[in-house]
Structure formats: structure tokens, C-alpha cells
Design a protein around this motif. Sequence first.
Motif, PDB file in Angstrom:
ATOM      1  N   ASP A   1     -20.608  19.583  -8.119  1.00  0.00           N
ATOM      2  CA  ASP A   1     -20.402  18.141  -8.165  1.00  0.00           C
ATOM      3  C   ASP A   1     -19.345  17.631  -7.183  1.00  0.00           C
ATOM      4  N   THR A   2     -18.692  18.525  -6.469  1.00  0.00           N
ATOM      5  CA  THR A   2     -17.618  18.103  -5.569  1.00  0.00           C
ATOM      6  C   THR A   2     -18.071  17.089  -4.520  1.00  0.00           C
ATOM      7  N   PRO A   3     -19.233  17.247  -3.871  1.00  0.00           N
ATOM      8  CA  PRO A   3     -19.641  16.244  -2.877  1.00  0.00           C
ATOM      9  C   PRO A   3     -19.717  14.830  -3.440  1.00  0.00           C
ATOM     10  N   SER A   4     -20.215  14.686  -4.667  1.00  0.00           N
ATOM     11  CA  SER A   4     -20.340  13.357  -5.266  1.00  0.00           C
ATOM     12  C   SER A   4     -19.039  12.861  -5.879  1.00  0.00           C
ATOM     13  N   ARG A   5     -17.978  13.657  -5.788  1.00  0.00           N
ATOM     14  CA  ARG A   5     -16.661  13.262  -6.286  1.00  0.00           C
ATOM     15  C   ARG A   5     -15.647  13.127  -5.147  1.00  0.00           C
ATOM     16  N   GLY A   6     -16.159  12.754  -3.998  1.00  0.00           N
ATOM     17  CA  GLY A   6     -15.265  12.493  -2.868  1.00  0.00           C
ATOM     18  C   GLY A   6     -15.178  13.613  -1.858  1.00  0.00           C
TER      19      GLY A   6
ATOM     20  N   ILE B   1      -6.472   2.708   4.253  1.00  0.00           N
ATOM     21  CA  ILE B   1      -7.908   2.768   4.001  1.00  0.00           C
ATOM     22  C   ILE B   1      -8.414   4.167   4.332  1.00  0.00           C
ATOM     23  N   THR B   2      -9.165   4.769   3.412  1.00  0.00           N
ATOM     24  CA  THR B   2      -9.788   6.072   3.635  1.00  0.00           C
ATOM     25  C   THR B   2     -11.293   5.887   3.704  1.00  0.00           C
ATOM     26  N   SER B   3     -11.905   6.352   4.790  1.00  0.00           N
ATOM     27  CA  SER B   3     -13.342   6.158   4.984  1.00  0.00           C
ATOM     28  C   SER B   3     -14.129   7.379   4.536  1.00  0.00           C
ATOM     29  N   TYR B   4     -15.311   7.129   3.983  1.00  0.00           N
ATOM     30  CA  TYR B   4     -16.223   8.185   3.551  1.00  0.00           C
ATOM     31  C   TYR B   4     -17.607   7.855   4.096  1.00  0.00           C
ATOM     32  N   LEU B   5     -18.074   8.647   5.033  1.00  0.00           N
ATOM     33  CA  LEU B   5     -19.395   8.414   5.615  1.00  0.00           C
ATOM     34  C   LEU B   5     -20.457   9.066   4.740  1.00  0.00           C
ATOM     35  N   LEU B   6     -21.501   8.298   4.419  1.00  0.00           N
ATOM     36  CA  LEU B   6     -22.576   8.809   3.572  1.00  0.00           C
ATOM     37  C   LEU B   6     -23.620   9.536   4.418  1.00  0.00           C
ATOM     38  N   MET B   7     -24.092  10.668   3.900  1.00  0.00           N
ATOM     39  CA  MET B   7     -25.066  11.509   4.589  1.00  0.00           C
ATOM     40  C   MET B   7     -26.159  11.903   3.603  1.00  0.00           C
ATOM     41  N   LEU B   8     -27.365  12.165   4.098  1.00  0.00           N
ATOM     42  CA  LEU B   8     -28.484  12.510   3.212  1.00  0.00           C
ATOM     43  C   LEU B   8     -28.117  13.635   2.247  1.00  0.00           C
TER      44      LEU B   8
ATOM     45  N   ARG C   1     -20.586   5.015  -5.760  1.00  0.00           N
ATOM     46  CA  ARG C   1     -19.936   4.311  -6.864  1.00  0.00           C
ATOM     47  C   ARG C   1     -18.653   5.002  -7.297  1.00  0.00           C
ATOM     48  N   TYR C   2     -18.619   6.319  -7.196  1.00  0.00           N
ATOM     49  CA  TYR C   2     -17.402   7.043  -7.581  1.00  0.00           C
ATOM     50  C   TYR C   2     -16.216   6.571  -6.750  1.00  0.00           C
ATOM     51  N   GLN C   3     -16.428   6.382  -5.453  1.00  0.00           N
ATOM     52  CA  GLN C   3     -15.341   5.915  -4.589  1.00  0.00           C
ATOM     53  C   GLN C   3     -14.998   4.455  -4.849  1.00  0.00           C
ATOM     54  N   LEU C   4     -16.029   3.642  -5.074  1.00  0.00           N
ATOM     55  CA  LEU C   4     -15.803   2.209  -5.238  1.00  0.00           C
ATOM     56  C   LEU C   4     -15.226   1.864  -6.601  1.00  0.00           C
ATOM     57  N   CYS C   5     -15.339   2.774  -7.563  1.00  0.00           N
ATOM     58  CA  CYS C   5     -14.798   2.544  -8.909  1.00  0.00           C
ATOM     59  C   CYS C   5     -13.333   2.948  -9.019  1.00  0.00           C
ATOM     60  N   ARG C   6     -12.828   3.646  -8.034  1.00  0.00           N
ATOM     61  CA  ARG C   6     -11.457   4.151  -8.113  1.00  0.00           C
ATOM     62  C   ARG C   6     -10.458   3.000  -8.062  1.00  0.00           C
ATOM     63  N   GLN C   7      -9.506   3.040  -8.984  1.00  0.00           N
ATOM     64  CA  GLN C   7      -8.504   1.988  -9.092  1.00  0.00           C
ATOM     65  C   GLN C   7      -7.497   2.073  -7.940  1.00  0.00           C
ATOM     66  N   GLY C   8      -6.956   0.927  -7.595  1.00  0.00           N
ATOM     67  CA  GLY C   8      -5.924   0.893  -6.567  1.00  0.00           C
ATOM     68  C   GLY C   8      -6.431   0.527  -5.197  1.00  0.00           C
ATOM     69  N   GLY C   9      -7.760   0.620  -4.987  1.00  0.00           N
ATOM     70  CA  GLY C   9      -8.326   0.233  -3.706  1.00  0.00           C
ATOM     71  C   GLY C   9      -8.082   1.255  -2.612  1.00  0.00           C
ATOM     72  N   GLY C  10      -8.357   0.829  -1.386  1.00  0.00           N
ATOM     73  CA  GLY C  10      -8.116   1.687  -0.231  1.00  0.00           C
ATOM     74  C   GLY C  10      -9.252   2.632   0.101  1.00  0.00           C
TER      75      GLY C  10
ATOM     76  N   LYS D   1     -26.299  -4.916  -3.715  1.00  0.00           N
ATOM     77  CA  LYS D   1     -26.198  -4.918  -5.181  1.00  0.00           C
ATOM     78  C   LYS D   1     -25.055  -4.026  -5.647  1.00  0.00           C
ATOM     79  N   MET D   2     -24.920  -2.867  -5.031  1.00  0.00           N
ATOM     80  CA  MET D   2     -23.849  -1.957  -5.409  1.00  0.00           C
ATOM     81  C   MET D   2     -22.481  -2.589  -5.159  1.00  0.00           C
ATOM     82  N   ALA D   3     -22.331  -3.282  -4.050  1.00  0.00           N
ATOM     83  CA  ALA D   3     -21.070  -3.954  -3.740  1.00  0.00           C
ATOM     84  C   ALA D   3     -20.757  -5.025  -4.778  1.00  0.00           C
ATOM     85  N   MET D   4     -21.764  -5.757  -5.210  1.00  0.00           N
ATOM     86  CA  MET D   4     -21.566  -6.796  -6.219  1.00  0.00           C
ATOM     87  C   MET D   4     -21.185  -6.184  -7.558  1.00  0.00           C
ATOM     88  N   GLU D   5     -21.852  -5.113  -7.943  1.00  0.00           N
ATOM     89  CA  GLU D   5     -21.574  -4.477  -9.228  1.00  0.00           C
ATOM     90  C   GLU D   5     -20.165  -3.898  -9.289  1.00  0.00           C
ATOM     91  N   GLN D   6     -19.641  -3.450  -8.136  1.00  0.00           N
ATOM     92  CA  GLN D   6     -18.314  -2.832  -8.112  1.00  0.00           C
ATOM     93  C   GLN D   6     -17.225  -3.776  -7.605  1.00  0.00           C
TER      94      GLN D   6
END
Length: 335
Positions: free
Chosen positions: A63-68, A136-143, A170-179, A212-217
Motif C-alpha cells: 500500500d505504500t505507493p497509494s500512501r504517498g 509545496i510538495t508535488s506528487y506526479l501521478l503515474m499509471l 485523495r490520500y494526499q489531498l485529505c492530509r491536514q495542513g496543506g502543502g 470532481k475530486m478537487a471539489m470533494e476535497q
Amino acid sequence: MKIDFAPRNLPLHRRLQTAAVAQWVFSFIALAPLCIFLFFYLLFTRFWLISVLYSVWWFFDYDTPSRGGRRVPFLCGLKLWEYMRDYFPIKLVKTADLDPRHNYVLGFHPHGVLVAGAFTNFCTYATGFRQLFPGITSYLLMLPLWFRAPFFRDYIMCAGLIPSDKESARYQLCRQGGGNAVVIAVGGAPEALDAHPGTYNVLLAKKKGFIKMAMEQGAHLVPVFSFGENEVFDQVENRRGTWLRWIQERLQSIMGISLPLFHARGIFQYSFGLMPYRKPINTVIGRPVRVEKNKKPTAEQLDALHQLYMDELSNLFEEHKGNYGVDKDTHLNFV
């Protein structure tokens, strides 16, 4: 065909730039299959324990890839990536500040063939993203497919790459504190098939999942346009409706990855090969579109924000195209 060979007296820094890009192209094209082959090959040798122990590790680390992921700052800051940056060259252009108290969804356009601009700007420290956008920490999404390849998954996680599924973003966008900023090549694999030099087709007209994901988070949207992304490779003609395009789209629907038949130059000659051309890539990060958190947006609200995002991306393109050699009569074509 006459072959245009590279001169033998090239300066060392040019050779190092070519070597840096060659290893990157190899990583994207061949490293994953090679890792899969190595994993199974070792099982039938006296080194079989390596694959067995890795399988145990993989089970607990699944599960590490989906947790940042597992970014390694040392690897992201290697001099190697500066040589890759200077090969094209690649430049990151800032137009507005990003408040580190918020989370962001950066829509990257266009995908290009191998997303050279996205990787260099958001997975390495070579173009100064951390300095331009402190906090700001960036995370590039890959297949997600690539995170199922043994050994290779660990390699790409080192650069901050995470799977392009809803759970990971969503895991990244749900994290408190922003950035946190997730970077999505919105057009994805299908858009790579339209990555021909001189074209500005953006696969966005029906792409609303990231909105939609941006609106939900409650994550702000940021349009990003990478001028020159489509210029670094040629591609075999594959207009919609041709047999080649039908085969490519069929394979893409089955495997999840597209197979653009691209070509450019070689390592020791300039006439043919899989090395990209030395053409500049200028990645312009636009102004953030403020998004209010809405767990259950209506279709009308979703359409309105989607249209606003397309307008902002179009404005970004029109505002900066003159700086990067795009004809004044050229406009984005939303597909």
C-alpha cells in the motif's frame, strides 16, 4: 537515407546531457519489463532467495505507493537531472504564488509522448520547484500498472511518483495542513497518441473526474501548460479513423497504456532513434482556481467549474504562447 552523425569533438557537458536523457528514456521504455524478467529469472537461479525475500517485502509494502510513496530527496537532487534539464532545455515558469496552507490539483497539459516536462519539473529538483513554491510538495501521478512491476515500483517511488487512481490522489489531498500538490497529466495515455509536433489538442472536454475530486476535497485547481512538450518527438502518422489508430486505441483499452510509434534522433547520430530532439520545453504554472469544498457537487456545479478551468487553461495558453514561438492564430483545441 543519409545519416547525420554527431561530431566527435563535442564538449563533455553535451555528452553528459545525452547520457542523462538516454538513461531516462531507457527507464520509461525498457526498465519495467527488464525488472519483471529479472524477478522471475532469479527464481530459477541460486539467487532465488532475492525474489522470495522481495515478495515478502512487497506483501507488507503493497500500500505504500497509494500512501504517498517513498521519495528519496538525495536521488531527486542528483546532478544527473540537471544534465537532463539542460539537454532540451526545460524551464519552469511561475505566474502566481501557491499558498502552502492549501492542497492543490495541478492539471498538466499536454501529456506529450513521455511527459518529459512533468517528470523533470515535479519529480526532480533540477528546475527549482521547491524554491519557486516553498512549502509545496508535488506528487506526479503515474499509471497504476507500473507499480505492479517488482523492483521498478521502488525506483519510481523514489521520485515521488504515485499511482493515478482516486485512492492515491485523495490520500494526499485529505492530509491536514496543506502543502500537497498532486500533478495529473489529464489527457493521460490516450492523449499521447495525439502528441505530434505543431499540434495543440488537449483531451479535456469530457474529463471531469479530477474536477470532481478537487471539489470533494476542497483542493484548488491549477492549470499547467507545457510549451514544447509535443515538439521533442515525431510520431508515425495515426489520424483518427486510420487502421493504425484503431489498433493503438484497441490496445490502450485492453492494457491501459498507449503505444505511440515515436522516433526522433539517436545517441551518436541525428537521423533516427528514440532519443528526443533538443528542443526547449517551457512549463508554465498558471493561477490557482479557488475551489470550495463540496462533498456532493451537482452536475451543474461540476460543469461550471470544469468550464472555468478550461477557460483558465485557454487564457494561460493565449497569454504566454507568443513567448514560445506559437503563432498568434493558433489556439487550443479541446477534444
